[in-house]
Design a protein around this motif. Structure first.
Motif, PDB file in Angstrom:
ATOM      1  N   ASP A 105      39.561  42.551  50.407  1.00 33.21           N
ATOM      2  CA  ASP A 105      39.799  41.389  49.737  1.00 33.21           C
ATOM      3  C   ASP A 105      39.422  41.468  48.153  1.00 33.21           C
ATOM      4  O   ASP A 105      39.068  40.381  47.794  1.00 33.21           O
ATOM      5  CB  ASP A 105      38.996  40.358  50.693  1.00 33.21           C
ATOM      6  CG  ASP A 105      39.221  38.863  50.583  1.00 33.21           C
ATOM      7  OD1 ASP A 105      40.695  38.570  50.520  1.00 33.21           O
ATOM      8  OD2 ASP A 105      38.604  38.120  50.229  1.00 33.21           O
ATOM      9  N   LEU A 106      39.561  42.515  47.704  1.00 33.44           N
ATOM     10  CA  LEU A 106      39.107  42.484  46.237  1.00 33.44           C
ATOM     11  C   LEU A 106      39.901  41.750  45.306  1.00 33.44           C
ATOM     12  O   LEU A 106      39.295  41.392  44.052  1.00 33.44           O
ATOM     13  CB  LEU A 106      39.122  44.057  45.842  1.00 33.44           C
ATOM     14  CG  LEU A 106      38.104  44.960  46.267  1.00 33.44           C
ATOM     15  CD1 LEU A 106      37.941  46.170  45.639  1.00 33.44           C
ATOM     16  CD2 LEU A 106      36.615  44.364  45.892  1.00 33.44           C
ATOM     17  N   GLN A 142      39.766  37.356  41.366  1.00 31.82           N
ATOM     18  CA  GLN A 142      40.245  35.980  41.072  1.00 31.82           C
ATOM     19  C   GLN A 142      38.908  34.946  41.096  1.00 31.82           C
ATOM     20  O   GLN A 142      38.790  34.133  40.029  1.00 31.82           O
ATOM     21  CB  GLN A 142      41.165  35.318  42.080  1.00 31.82           C
ATOM     22  CG  GLN A 142      42.520  36.126  41.964  1.00 31.82           C
ATOM     23  CD  GLN A 142      43.462  35.549  43.150  1.00 31.82           C
ATOM     24  OE1 GLN A 142      43.231  35.036  44.229  1.00 31.82           O
ATOM     25  NE2 GLN A 142      44.905  36.030  42.909  1.00 31.82           N
ATOM     26  N   ILE A 143      38.026  34.846  41.882  1.00 30.94           N
ATOM     27  CA  ILE A 143      36.792  33.928  41.878  1.00 30.94           C
ATOM     28  C   ILE A 143      36.020  34.332  40.865  1.00 30.94           C
ATOM     29  O   ILE A 143      35.695  33.430  40.035  1.00 30.94           O
ATOM     30  CB  ILE A 143      36.235  34.183  43.447  1.00 30.94           C
ATOM     31  CG1 ILE A 143      37.235  33.663  44.454  1.00 30.94           C
ATOM     32  CG2 ILE A 143      35.042  33.347  43.215  1.00 30.94           C
ATOM     33  CD1 ILE A 143      36.667  33.671  45.797  1.00 30.94           C
ATOM     34  N   ALA A 144      35.778  35.640  40.770  1.00 35.71           N
ATOM     35  CA  ALA A 144      34.674  36.258  39.634  1.00 35.71           C
ATOM     36  C   ALA A 144      35.312  35.692  38.214  1.00 35.71           C
ATOM     37  O   ALA A 144      34.606  35.688  37.066  1.00 35.71           O
ATOM     38  CB  ALA A 144      34.470  37.659  39.823  1.00 35.71           C
ATOM     39  N   ASN A 187      34.502  32.308  37.543  1.00 39.15           N
ATOM     40  CA  ASN A 187      33.176  31.823  37.874  1.00 39.15           C
ATOM     41  C   ASN A 187      31.959  32.834  37.332  1.00 39.15           C
ATOM     42  O   ASN A 187      31.722  33.854  38.122  1.00 39.15           O
ATOM     43  CB  ASN A 187      32.838  31.656  39.296  1.00 39.15           C
ATOM     44  CG  ASN A 187      33.772  30.585  39.857  1.00 39.15           C
ATOM     45  OD1 ASN A 187      33.216  29.256  39.778  1.00 39.15           O
ATOM     46  ND2 ASN A 187      34.846  30.567  40.299  1.00 39.15           N
ATOM     47  N   PRO A 188      31.613  32.818  36.079  1.00 35.75           N
ATOM     48  CA  PRO A 188      30.574  33.836  35.581  1.00 35.75           C
ATOM     49  C   PRO A 188      29.509  34.079  36.353  1.00 35.75           C
ATOM     50  O   PRO A 188      28.973  35.281  35.921  1.00 35.75           O
ATOM     51  CB  PRO A 188      30.487  33.221  34.148  1.00 35.75           C
ATOM     52  CG  PRO A 188      30.865  31.947  34.160  1.00 35.75           C
ATOM     53  CD  PRO A 188      31.839  31.717  35.236  1.00 35.75           C
ATOM     54  N   TRP A 189      29.089  33.316  37.161  1.00 37.45           N
ATOM     55  CA  TRP A 189      27.915  33.427  37.775  1.00 37.45           C
ATOM     56  C   TRP A 189      28.199  34.552  38.979  1.00 37.45           C
ATOM     57  O   TRP A 189      27.353  35.244  39.312  1.00 37.45           O
ATOM     58  CB  TRP A 189      27.404  32.159  38.637  1.00 37.45           C
ATOM     59  CG  TRP A 189      28.550  31.351  39.323  1.00 37.45           C
ATOM     60  CD1 TRP A 189      29.125  30.245  38.719  1.00 37.45           C
ATOM     61  CD2 TRP A 189      28.889  31.510  40.555  1.00 37.45           C
ATOM     62  NE1 TRP A 189      29.858  29.644  39.566  1.00 37.45           N
ATOM     63  CE2 TRP A 189      29.927  30.471  40.647  1.00 37.45           C
ATOM     64  CE3 TRP A 189      28.812  32.281  41.609  1.00 37.45           C
ATOM     65  CZ2 TRP A 189      30.254  30.628  42.089  1.00 37.45           C
ATOM     66  CZ3 TRP A 189      29.303  32.326  42.757  1.00 37.45           C
ATOM     67  CH2 TRP A 189      30.176  31.387  42.956  1.00 37.45           C
ATOM     68  N   PRO A 237      43.143  43.900  39.846  1.00 35.39           N
ATOM     69  CA  PRO A 237      43.232  44.355  38.273  1.00 35.39           C
ATOM     70  C   PRO A 237      41.985  44.591  37.736  1.00 35.39           C
ATOM     71  O   PRO A 237      40.879  44.413  38.424  1.00 35.39           O
ATOM     72  CB  PRO A 237      43.613  43.017  37.686  1.00 35.39           C
ATOM     73  CG  PRO A 237      44.265  42.133  38.863  1.00 35.39           C
ATOM     74  CD  PRO A 237      43.417  42.597  40.016  1.00 35.39           C
ATOM     75  N   ARG A 238      41.887  45.351  36.577  1.00 35.88           N
ATOM     76  CA  ARG A 238      40.331  45.697  36.050  1.00 35.88           C
ATOM     77  C   ARG A 238      39.703  44.398  35.857  1.00 35.88           C
ATOM     78  O   ARG A 238      40.214  43.357  35.382  1.00 35.88           O
ATOM     79  CB  ARG A 238      40.882  46.313  34.594  1.00 35.88           C
ATOM     80  CG  ARG A 238      41.583  47.714  34.769  1.00 35.88           C
ATOM     81  CD  ARG A 238      41.871  48.287  33.421  1.00 35.88           C
ATOM     82  NE  ARG A 238      40.730  48.580  32.568  1.00 35.88           N
ATOM     83  CZ  ARG A 238      39.886  49.667  32.627  1.00 35.88           C
ATOM     84  NH1 ARG A 238      40.235  50.453  33.539  1.00 35.88           N
ATOM     85  NH2 ARG A 238      38.965  49.865  31.888  1.00 35.88           N
ATOM     86  N   GLY A 239      38.237  44.632  35.799  1.00 31.87           N
ATOM     87  CA  GLY A 239      37.514  43.395  35.502  1.00 31.87           C
ATOM     88  C   GLY A 239      36.235  43.281  36.496  1.00 31.87           C
ATOM     89  O   GLY A 239      35.328  42.841  36.010  1.00 31.87           O
ATOM     90  N   LEU A 240      36.321  43.897  37.646  1.00 29.12           N
ATOM     91  CA  LEU A 240      34.997  44.001  38.397  1.00 29.12           C
ATOM     92  C   LEU A 240      34.300  45.041  38.033  1.00 29.12           C
ATOM     93  O   LEU A 240      34.340  46.107  37.052  1.00 29.12           O
ATOM     94  CB  LEU A 240      35.552  44.327  39.955  1.00 29.12           C
ATOM     95  CG  LEU A 240      36.290  43.121  40.687  1.00 29.12           C
ATOM     96  CD1 LEU A 240      36.770  43.583  42.138  1.00 29.12           C
ATOM     97  CD2 LEU A 240      35.617  41.754  40.748  1.00 29.12           C
ATOM     98  N   HIS A 241      32.962  45.272  38.579  1.00 24.35           N
ATOM     99  CA  HIS A 241      32.055  46.407  38.195  1.00 24.35           C
ATOM    100  C   HIS A 241      32.768  47.755  38.673  1.00 24.35           C
ATOM    101  O   HIS A 241      33.688  47.675  39.521  1.00 24.35           O
ATOM    102  CB  HIS A 241      30.732  46.031  38.900  1.00 24.35           C
ATOM    103  CG  HIS A 241      29.816  45.118  38.331  1.00 24.35           C
ATOM    104  ND1 HIS A 241      28.891  45.281  37.521  1.00 24.35           N
ATOM    105  CD2 HIS A 241      29.849  43.824  38.388  1.00 24.35           C
ATOM    106  CE1 HIS A 241      28.313  44.360  36.974  1.00 24.35           C
ATOM    107  NE2 HIS A 241      28.990  43.571  37.673  1.00 24.35           N
TER     108      HIS A 241
END
Length: 404
Positions: A307-308, A313-315, A318-320, A345-349
């Motif tokens: 479910d990444l 998409q949520i992250a 939502n910057p928190w 896509p790129r963007g998670l830790h």
């Protein structure tokens, strides 16, 4: 003296001592094995009331041991003259049993069968434990137990169960599936709670699942299911469920939750343990201001971090929210090619490799966070132990019962 006679109640408590007596005394933990008394009780009850047998699955070992442990705990509380918690437990049990279609007269036959079984068991020449005092305590306690359960069920105004139709079944990995249903009527629950589910492939075999979305007024609900080795229900859901199947759900249970005024949050999800945490995260998106939330989402292989994309998409909006993917192994197995590429896509830790408890605690004990852990019992226990060893206060850690 009845319910005031501690010695008589102690005799009844010890009659239900589980076969594994070193297990902690909690009613929601399920010991292994069975016991002679409870086996005889069910035989007697089914003979006395033939309608009851249809309420239970073909295999009874788990049911017998859970029943023995629950009554051992209830009688232990009565011995200690603590009535409030067991009465609340029995009332909830009675309300929850409405989903089975239990009738008031079946509580009456349960009381009669259990009394007769206790009398015969404790009157055996090798025990000589039955006496007038024990008889009195047995009658009063069994009337209390069945009366509370029956009364709570009778006075509960909500539905006894919720039926729904499977609208989508998505096989996201070899032993993982996402199942979406539309319920005939809205099921109100708090994000983070779980429900008991019965599927048509395994009648009378109920299993707990956590909704992966907040309660939907239009009747939608979603579950994430992993097939457990040897698990009939989970395997059937993953491999056999199809659109149009009719499921039955119980009332919700559990108190897992985030206090928006309680400081920043650490979430640790192993595999489909993501579901209740995902529902909590989705619920937080309703608010403009939230505490910081850091989610570690772990699985055996990268391809099982199913479910990444949704989390990305949520992250992104939502910057928190921060999300750290973790897998035990760096490479995917050959069978991963048979399933969709779920990489976000790129963007998670940065994706991290290692055991989830080790990865989480290498950043410290997170002692300043609300901590919620969801997943398999071994992972939850290991992560909780590791966090406490690093300095996290035990009272700051939440997780569902390790045996549900």
């Amino acid at each position: 003296m009845g319910l005031d006679d501690r010695e008589a109640l102690r005799v009844l408590r010890d009659a239900f001592r589980p076969d594994c007596p070193d297990l902690p005394d909690f009613p929601d933990r399920e010991p292994t094995g069975s016991n002679e008394l409870v086996r005889s009780f069910y035989d007697n009850w089914f003979a006395l009331d033939t309608s009851v047998r249809d309420l239970f699955p073909p295999e009874m070992d788990s049911q017998r041991t859970a029943f023995a442990h629950a009554l051992h705990w209830v009688y232990g509380e009565l011995v200690a003259q603590r009535a409030e918690e067991p009465v609340a437990f029995l009332a909830q049990l009675g309300r929850d049993h409405r989903k089975y279609g239990v009738l008031p007269r079946q509580y009456e036959t349960l009381c009669r069968a259990l009394y007769a079984t206790l009398r015969d068991h404790l009157s055996h020449e090798s025990r000589h434990a039955w006496s007038d005092a024990v008889d009195d305590a047995a009658r009063q306690s069994l009337n209390l137990i069945t009366g509370v359960m029956s009364g709570a069920a009778d006075h509960d105004e909500g539905p006894g169960w919720w039926d729904g139709t499977v609208s989508e079944h998505i096989r996201v990995s070899r032993d993982l599936a996402i199942v979406r249903l539309h319920l005939d009527q809205t099921l109100h629950y708090h994000p983070g709670q779980y429900v008991n589910v019965q599927v048509p492939q395994c009648p009378r075999r109920w299993r707990y699942l956590s909704p992966a979305i907040p309660s939907d007024p239009d009747g939608g609900i979603e579950f994430h299911v992993r097939a457990v080795p040897g698990g009939l229900v989970s395997s059937a859901i993953v491999t056999e469920t199809q659109a149009g199947d009719r499921w039955r759900l119980s009332a919700p249970h559990g108190s897992l939750g985030i206090d928006r005024e309680g400081g920043d949050v650490l979430l640790v999800a192993g595999s489909t343990g993501l579901a209740p945490l995902r529902a909590l995260i989705m619920d937080l998106t309703r608010f403009a201001v939230n505490p910081r939330v850091h989610l570690f989402f772990g699985a055996r292989y990268r391809c099982e971090l199913y479910d990444l994309r949704t989390l990305w998409q949520i992250a992104a909006h939502n910057p928190w929210l921060s999300v750290s993917p973790v897998s035990d192994y760096d490479r995917d197995p050959s069978w991963a090619a048979d399933y969709p590429d779920l990489s976000p896509p790129r963007g998670l830790h940065v994706h991290q490799i290692g055991r989830l408890p080790d990865v989480v605690t290498k950043y410290g004990g997170w002692s300043d966070r609300q901590i919620l852990i969801c997943g398999g019992p071994a992972m939850v226990s290991a992560t909780r132990t590791a966090l406490i060893a690093k300095g996290a206060p035990p009272e700051s850690i939440q997780h569902d019962p390790l045996s549900r």
